[in-house]
Design an enzyme around this catalytic site. Structure first.
Site: not given
Ligand code: THU
Length: 137
Positions: A42, A44, A53, A55, A86, A89
């Site tokens: 991920n 940010e 994310c 994925e 999520c 994704c």
């Molecule tokens: N996140 C992912 O990388 N994948 C997911 O399927 C759910 C959320 C990350 C996004 C953000 O950086 C952190 O998790 C908190 O939501």
């Protein structure tokens, strides 16, 4: 490649997580039909909505490298709970991955289980919905 092996690559990818805001590290490893693996973490952003994310990073790396056929994705999180993908994704997986595509979710102990994309997101919105819209008839 076994699910446990793919998960280890996701664990490794998690090390590159850029998550200074949530501190929630995620790693993903995507296995192509041809055996290649694309990983992602991920990433940010101070503008929170610009976060991507793990994925989707893995899937977009693969797509932009010319890959089109995918078998499964493993996801690693540091939580005691399963690291389910999520909704965004899942939508991106639906665009590129077939009905047999598998999602390997895990917890911080690396216990893992395999799910089918079509079970996690049944009745997904697809290209055929666009083809069938009334203005297009
Ligand atoms: N996140 C992912 O990388 N994948 C997911 O399927 C759910 C959320 C990350 C996004 C953000 O950086 C952190 O998790 C908190 O939501």
């Amino acid at each position: 490649m076994t699910n446990a092996e793919l998960l280890q690559l996701a664990v490794k990818a998690k090390e590159n997580s850029y998550s200074p805001y949530s501190k929630f590290r995620v790693g993903a490893a995507l296995l192509c039909e041809n055996g290649k693996v694309y990983s992602g973490s991920n990433v940010e952003n101070a503008s929170i909505g610009a976060t991507v994310c793990a994925e989707r990073v893995a899937i977009l790396k693969a797509i932009s490298s010319g890959e089109r056929n995918f078998k499964k994705i493993a996801i690693s999180v540091d939580s005691k709970n399963w690291g389910y993908p999520c909704g965004i994704c899942l939508q991106v997986m639906t665009e590129f991955c077939g009905d047999d595509f598998k999602i390997v979710v895990a917890n911080r102990q690396n216990e893992h289980k395999e799910l089918k994309l079509k079970d996690v997101l049944p009745n997904a919105f697809r290209k055929k919905e666009l083809d069938g819209f009334i203005g297009g008839l």
